[in-house]
Design a protein around this motif. Structure first.
Motif, PDB file in Angstrom:
ATOM      1  N   TRP A  30       0.846  -1.197   0.000  1.00 36.02           N
ATOM      2  CA  TRP A  30       0.000   0.000   0.000  1.00 36.02           C
ATOM      3  C   TRP A  30       0.884   1.250   0.000  1.00 36.02           C
ATOM      4  CZ3 TRP A  30      -4.043   1.662  -1.918  1.00 36.02           C
ATOM      5  CH2 TRP A  30      -4.721   2.793  -1.438  1.00 36.02           C
ATOM      6  N   MET A  31       0.289   2.401  -0.258  1.00 39.43           N
ATOM      7  CA  MET A  31       1.015   3.674  -0.338  1.00 39.43           C
ATOM      8  C   MET A  31       1.544   4.067   1.045  1.00 39.43           C
ATOM      9  SD  MET A  31      -1.740   5.709  -2.697  1.00 39.43           S
ATOM     10  CE  MET A  31      -2.163   5.145  -4.358  1.00 39.43           C
ATOM     11  N   TRP A  32       2.837   4.209   1.138  1.00 33.38           N
ATOM     12  CA  TRP A  32       3.433   4.456   2.454  1.00 33.38           C
ATOM     13  C   TRP A  32       4.757   5.211   2.270  1.00 33.38           C
ATOM     14  CZ3 TRP A  32       3.099   0.161   6.722  1.00 33.38           C
ATOM     15  CH2 TRP A  32       3.483   0.701   7.953  1.00 33.38           C
ATOM     16  N   PRO A  33       4.668   6.529   2.113  1.00 31.01           N
ATOM     17  CA  PRO A  33       5.864   7.310   1.736  1.00 31.01           C
ATOM     18  C   PRO A  33       7.081   7.097   2.646  1.00 31.01           C
ATOM     19  CG  PRO A  33       3.909   8.687   1.591  1.00 31.01           C
ATOM     20  CD  PRO A  33       3.471   7.379   2.181  1.00 31.01           C
ATOM     21  N   GLU A  34       6.880   7.040   3.966  1.00 36.42           N
ATOM     22  CA  GLU A  34       8.049   6.926   4.857  1.00 36.42           C
ATOM     23  C   GLU A  34       8.543   5.485   5.023  1.00 36.42           C
ATOM     24  OE1 GLU A  34      10.304   8.800   6.079  1.00 36.42           O
ATOM     25  OE2 GLU A  34       9.523  10.837   5.888  1.00 36.42           O
ATOM     26  N   ARG A  39      13.105   7.933  -1.135  1.00 40.17           N
ATOM     27  CA  ARG A  39      12.304   9.037  -0.606  1.00 40.17           C
ATOM     28  C   ARG A  39      12.828  10.342  -1.196  1.00 40.17           C
ATOM     29  NH1 ARG A  39      12.924   8.460   5.589  1.00 40.17           N
ATOM     30  NH2 ARG A  39      15.047   8.025   4.892  1.00 40.17           N
ATOM     31  N   CYS A  89      18.942  -1.899  15.081  1.00 40.40           N
ATOM     32  CA  CYS A  89      19.832  -1.081  15.918  1.00 40.40           C
ATOM     33  C   CYS A  89      20.187   0.247  15.253  1.00 40.40           C
ATOM     34  CB  CYS A  89      21.113  -1.854  16.240  1.00 40.40           C
ATOM     35  SG  CYS A  89      22.167  -2.169  14.793  1.00 40.40           S
ATOM     36  N   GLY A  90      20.029   0.329  13.937  1.00 43.31           N
ATOM     37  CA  GLY A  90      20.332   1.583  13.238  1.00 43.31           C
ATOM     38  C   GLY A  90      21.798   1.764  12.905  1.00 43.31           C
ATOM     39  N   PRO A 101      20.012   4.266   4.755  1.00 40.87           N
ATOM     40  CA  PRO A 101      19.093   3.290   5.366  1.00 40.87           C
ATOM     41  C   PRO A 101      18.293   3.945   6.485  1.00 40.87           C
ATOM     42  CG  PRO A 101      21.339   2.409   5.257  1.00 40.87           C
ATOM     43  CD  PRO A 101      21.421   3.874   4.946  1.00 40.87           C
ATOM     44  N   HIS A 102      17.093   3.489   6.685  1.00 45.78           N
ATOM     45  CA  HIS A 102      16.292   3.961   7.817  1.00 45.78           C
ATOM     46  C   HIS A 102      15.497   2.783   8.324  1.00 45.78           C
ATOM     47  CE1 HIS A 102      12.547   4.563   5.233  1.00 45.78           C
ATOM     48  NE2 HIS A 102      13.488   4.456   4.340  1.00 45.78           N
ATOM     49  N   LEU A 103      14.920   2.919   9.498  1.00 48.94           N
ATOM     50  CA  LEU A 103      14.147   1.805  10.034  1.00 48.94           C
ATOM     51  C   LEU A 103      12.690   1.943   9.600  1.00 48.94           C
ATOM     52  CD1 LEU A 103      15.553   1.416  13.676  1.00 48.94           C
ATOM     53  CD2 LEU A 103      16.387   0.407  11.529  1.00 48.94           C
ATOM     54  N   HIS A 104      12.096   0.801   9.354  1.00 51.50           N
ATOM     55  CA  HIS A 104      10.686   0.783   8.957  1.00 51.50           C
ATOM     56  C   HIS A 104       9.842   1.373  10.087  1.00 51.50           C
ATOM     57  CE1 HIS A 104       6.716  -0.808   7.993  1.00 51.50           C
ATOM     58  NE2 HIS A 104       7.159  -0.994   6.751  1.00 51.50           N
ATOM     59  N   PRO A 105       8.912   2.294   9.775  1.00 51.73           N
ATOM     60  CA  PRO A 105       8.159   2.987  10.822  1.00 51.73           C
ATOM     61  C   PRO A 105       7.392   2.056  11.761  1.00 51.73           C
ATOM     62  CG  PRO A 105       7.739   3.995   8.670  1.00 51.73           C
ATOM     63  CD  PRO A 105       8.568   2.769   8.425  1.00 51.73           C
ATOM     64  N   ARG A 106       7.036   0.866  11.317  1.00 53.07           N
ATOM     65  CA  ARG A 106       6.261  -0.012  12.189  1.00 53.07           C
ATOM     66  C   ARG A 106       7.107  -1.142  12.784  1.00 53.07           C
ATOM     67  NH1 ARG A 106       3.561   3.606  12.364  1.00 53.07           N
ATOM     68  NH2 ARG A 106       1.348   3.875  11.812  1.00 53.07           N
ATOM     69  N   ARG A 108      10.414  -1.563  12.604  1.00 54.74           N
ATOM     70  CA  ARG A 108      11.776  -1.127  12.951  1.00 54.74           C
ATOM     71  C   ARG A 108      12.859  -2.045  12.401  1.00 54.74           C
ATOM     72  NH1 ARG A 108      11.720   3.237  16.861  1.00 54.74           N
ATOM     73  NH2 ARG A 108      13.961   2.992  17.144  1.00 54.74           N
TER      74      ARG A 108
ATOM     75  N   ASP B 166      17.945   6.450  16.051  1.00 55.44           N
ATOM     76  CA  ASP B 166      18.208   5.153  15.411  1.00 55.44           C
ATOM     77  C   ASP B 166      17.364   4.944  14.156  1.00 55.44           C
ATOM     78  OD1 ASP B 166      20.014   4.567  17.334  1.00 55.44           O
ATOM     79  OD2 ASP B 166      18.708   3.206  18.474  1.00 55.44           O
ATOM     80  N   MET B 167      16.241   5.645  14.076  1.00 56.37           N
ATOM     81  CA  MET B 167      15.347   5.467  12.927  1.00 56.37           C
ATOM     82  C   MET B 167      15.971   5.960  11.626  1.00 56.37           C
ATOM     83  SD  MET B 167      12.465   4.052  13.790  1.00 56.37           S
ATOM     84  CE  MET B 167      11.105   4.490  12.712  1.00 56.37           C
ATOM     85  N   GLY B 168      16.989   6.786  11.727  1.00 58.04           N
ATOM     86  CA  GLY B 168      17.581   7.366  10.527  1.00 58.04           C
ATOM     87  C   GLY B 168      16.864   8.646  10.146  1.00 58.04           C
ATOM     88  N   PRO B 223       1.260   4.722   7.107  1.00 58.54           N
ATOM     89  CA  PRO B 223       0.793   4.605   5.716  1.00 58.54           C
ATOM     90  C   PRO B 223      -0.281   5.650   5.413  1.00 58.54           C
ATOM     91  CG  PRO B 223      -0.158   2.870   7.079  1.00 58.54           C
ATOM     92  CD  PRO B 223       0.784   3.632   7.965  1.00 58.54           C
ATOM     93  N   ILE B 224      -0.503   5.916   4.135  1.00 59.67           N
ATOM     94  CA  ILE B 224      -1.690   6.669   3.722  1.00 59.67           C
ATOM     95  C   ILE B 224      -2.883   5.837   4.197  1.00 59.67           C
ATOM     96  CG2 ILE B 224      -2.973   7.487   1.690  1.00 59.67           C
ATOM     97  CD1 ILE B 224      -0.402   8.964   1.605  1.00 59.67           C
TER      98      ILE B 224
END
Lengths: 173, 621
Positions: A30-34, A39, A89-90, A101-106, A108, B166-168, B223-224
């Motif tokens: 699904w649409m999930w910009p972050e 990006r 851990c990042g 790289p970044h961690l997935h918002p949900r 991680r 840590d999230m970047g 998410p949207i």
């Protein structure tokens, strides 16, 4: 070593972010910009910077991972994240010269461009729109790529000068 | 709960009591009013109701509302819709602007922000998945748009990064803000975003200013919002983009080719406060901007491949450093031909200045052109202004824009907007109001967009287009017939999608249905939802007050200038047909189930589930 790379022509980027949407639809359903692997940062309006893995020839992120969750795909040369192994851990983000790289918002887990296995969705939609800010090339691995791994705000500061001349020096704090 | 494209909650802020919390709205209300323009009018009624006529739009009892809709960010071209009781029309306007703020708000879990009260000191709001925060904005108060953006981008990005390093990196936040014009409650000031995008009509910049609210900043990581039929939406999303990409000339030109062609082809462009509408000044033609100033020829807003915006920058000479979009047609004309200026460099500078000050490039520039005509006619003098205000003099218009934004000298009078300024100047000069109103190009306090009706050749505005529009002179919401526009602009402003990301109506409505699961059709919007929204807006507009109340029929009219014959061009001599306006106005009222004075009937209110309006409408009848 032959590899696939996404050429990024920043000044061609319209800022439509359809790359983020195509990427997240492919990887997240699904649409999930972050949560997107690419990006588009916009530290100042008009100055858009697609930010994605540059595939450095020495892969500092892979080296930095304390649990060996990152590996290099032998076909595409993309960095592949083993989500089971990743402990969020990042360290990869800190090791990357561009903090890509970044961690997935949900969940991680580390999020890094996997080139969609060789046919990246972001490139398809960018080409379809005629922007060609992103282009796919098959070429030898080279050392210049690592220089593209830069903080997007630093890239934007350069790009602002290219777009706006002297005025560009002052638009981004 | 069934996913319907809504994030599910709204941020409710009381600045007087420094209270902030989440609220939800009943699903029935969402289905009946959708979002944006429609839902905003309903929330306003629920908050203000029968007290409408007493509420000062610039007082703490007014409510500032920034809303998305269920399709925002999903359908191409994400926008935010700002509303509240309008300080210019005293009704309500769904005033939209393209901005990343909209999807940042939604990915933070909010469909909108509702702000009441007034802060003691300047503040801004930060909205994240953690909720809303009221933050000090004393360091931002007084800053021009460019500096507001630069400061907030850095400040908020750094802080959000430091909260969870840590999230970047995460992308910069989205924001809406006001410039000095909004802060100083210039009545027709805009809510600004992205340097040069504006929620222009309605004067909601001054409403934010009246609340000491400098900006609302949003950053989401979620998410949207999920939709009813995701696979269908993904397919329709692809098809919508294919349509947009196929519109080659609009993608190349945007509206930035209009500065010459609207005057030259259609004779419907404001020239020196609408004294003429035709010109043949090719110096302000599209290629003159494109070749010398467009540093980015395809500039898009979130999820849009139309790219009708082009980034302009002046890199040399007197106006070096001016950055704006095309300018788009409205500002090419209003900050160009309307000032007697046909020089792209000066036009870009004035557009950028107006954006930076947070003026409306249409409304504020209309007032400035009005002042220049009064100067031309000797009604306003050099003594009144402090300088000569001659057509074509860029320096003079630059000065005037600043005077109005800071309410200095004559600027304090002109900051009231064209209609109210006319009344004030009449008083100052001991003249009759109609002597001053004859040059005021507004409808119900809202300065008219850059599309004249006299030639009848314009691609937007004709006879009753503005006269009966519930949003007055708003060219993005012109009336066609009380039917077709309800599934057009009224729908787009309520779904909060871009009217320029235009695809076939069937596709848009299939999209709406797939997102929400509601049984939405073009017909249902033309016969039920659209009429409900417009009828509610009409009721609020005619209630008006406290400083201005419109007279039905008398004020459902075009500005006097639109009945003067065109003085030049291929359509010389043409003018708006007064009798046609009279007849079409009646038909419009009848189509919507309003009486001959345009007051909704009891039966109509019942049919549209608007019976809560009956008490105040019976009083108006």
């Amino acid at each position: 070593m032959s590899s696939i790379w996404i050429v990024r022509d920043y000044e061609n980027c319209s800022g439509c972010r359809r790359c983020e949407l195509a990427c997240s639809i492919h990887h997240e359903g699904w649409m999930w910009p972050e949560a997107s692997r690419i990006r588009v940062f916009m530290p100042f309006p008009g100055v858009e910077v697609p930010h994605l893995c540059a595939q450095c020839d020495d892969y500092p992120c892979v080296e930095s991972c304390p649990v060996d969750a990152l590996s290099v795909d032998s076909g595409t040369t993309a960095v592949i994240v083993d989500e089971e192994a990743c402990i969020g851990c990042g360290a990869c983000a800190k090791a990357c010269p561009g903090t890509v790289p970044h961690l997935h918002p949900r969940n991680r887990k580390a999020v890094i461009c996997d080139l969609c296995g060789g046919d990246p969705e972001c490139v398809k939609v960018c080409r379809e729109a005629g922007y060609n800010a992103l282009r796919l090339v098959h070429e030898e691995m080279n050392g210049h790529r690592k220089l593209f791994a830069r903080n997007p705000v630093d890239v934007a500061k350069d790009l602002a000068v290219k777009l706006f001349g002297e005025k560009g020096e002052e638009v981004i704090a | 709960m069934t996913p319907r494209g809504y994030a599910g909650k709204y941020l409710d802020v009381d600045l007087s009591r420094e209270k902030i919390g989440d609220i939800t709205l009943p699903e029935e209300t969402l289905e009946q009013y959708f979002g944006g323009r429609g839902l905003g009018a309903k929330i306003l009624w629920d908050r203000i109701g029968d007290r409408w006529s007493e509420v000062d739009p610039l007082g703490p009892e007014n409510v500032f509302i920034a809303l998305t809709g269920p399709m925002t960010g999903i359908y191409p071209g994400g926008r935010i819709c700002c509303t509240g009781k309008s300080p210019v029309s005293n009704g309500t306007v769904g005033s939209t602007a393209s901005t990343e703020f909209a999807h940042e708000l939604r990915t933070a879990g909010y469909d909108g922000v509702i702000v009441s009260g007034r802060a003691e000191e300047p503040v801004y709001l930060l909205v994240t998945e953690g909720g809303g925060e009221i933050r000090d904005a004393s360091h931002l108060w007084g800053t021009m748009g460019e500096e507001t953006l630069r400061t907030l981008n850095k400040e908020v990005s750094d802080e959000l990064f430091s909260r969870d390093p840590d999230m970047g990196l995460m992308k910069e936040p989205g924001m809406i803000y006001v410039g000095p014009a909004g802060e100083n409650m210039v009545r027709n000031a805009c809510v600004m975003t992205k340097l040069c995008h504006a929620a222009g009509y309605g004067g909601y910049g001054s409403v934010m200013g009246s609340k000491n609210l400098k900006a609302i900043v949003a950053k989401g990581r979620g998410p949207i919002p999920e939709v009813y039929a995701p696979e269908a939406v993904k397919l329709l999303w692809k098809r919508a983009h294919e349509h947009l990409i196929s519109r080659d000339s609009f993608r190349r030109q945007g509206t930035g080719y209009g500065g010459w062609s609207t005057g030259n082809f259609y004779s419907s462009e404001p020239i020196r406060n609408w004294q003429e509408e035709w010109h043949d000044e090719r110096s302000i033609g599209g290629p003159m901007f494109e070749t010398r100033f467009w540093v980015k020829k395809q500039w898009s807003d979130f999820n849009c491949t139309t790219g009708c915006m082009k980034v302009s920058c002046v890199k040399t000479g007197r106006w070096k450093g001016a950055i704006t979009d095309n300018p788009d047609y409205e500002l090419q004309s209003y900050c160009g031909t309307n000032f007697g200026i046909y020089n792209p460099e000066a036009n870009i500078h004035l557009s950028a200045l107006i954006d930076n000050l947070g003026h409306s490039g249409i409304g504020g520039a209309n007032t400035m052109g009005y002042a220049a005509e009064l100067y031309q006619r000797g009604i306003l003098t050099e003594e009144d202004l402090g300088f000569e205000l001659t057509w074509g003099d860029t320096e003079a218009f630059d000065r005037l824009a600043r005077l109005i934004a800071y309410r200095e000298g004559i600027g304090d009078v002109l900051a009231e907007g064209t209609y109210r300024a006319a009344l004030r100047i009449a008083e100052m000069k001991g003249l009759k109001p109609e002597e001053l109103l004859t040059y005021a190009v507004h409808v119900k306090g809202i300065e008219v967009g850059a599309h004249g009706t006299r030639s009848d050749e314009d691609f937007l505005a004709h006879d009753i287009g503005y006269a009966v529009n519930v949003q007055g002179g708003d060219h993005t919401s012109v009336v066609r017939d009380g039917y077709h526009e309800l599934s057009g602009s009224v729908f787009a402003d309520s779904a909060v999608i871009c009217n320029f990301a235009r695809t076939p109506q069937e596709l848009i409505f299939d999209f709406a249905k797939a997102v929400t699961g509601y049984p939405i059709t073009v017909e249902s919007w033309r016969r039920e939802t659209g009429p409900r929204i417009v009828t509610l807006q009409r009721a609020l507009l005619m209630l008006g007050g406290p400083d201005v109340t419109w007279e039905p029929v008398r004020d459902d009219e075009n500005p006097p200038r639109f009945y003067e014959p065109l003085p030049s061009g291929p359509f010389k001599g043409r003018t708006t047909d007064r009798e046609l306006v009279r007849r079409r106005r009646l038909v419009y009222f009848e189509t919507l189930g309003w009486d001959e004075r345009g007051i909704p009937t009891k039966e109509t209110l019942e049919k549209l589930d608007l019976s809560f309006l009956e008490k105040s409408m019976s009083w108006l009848r």
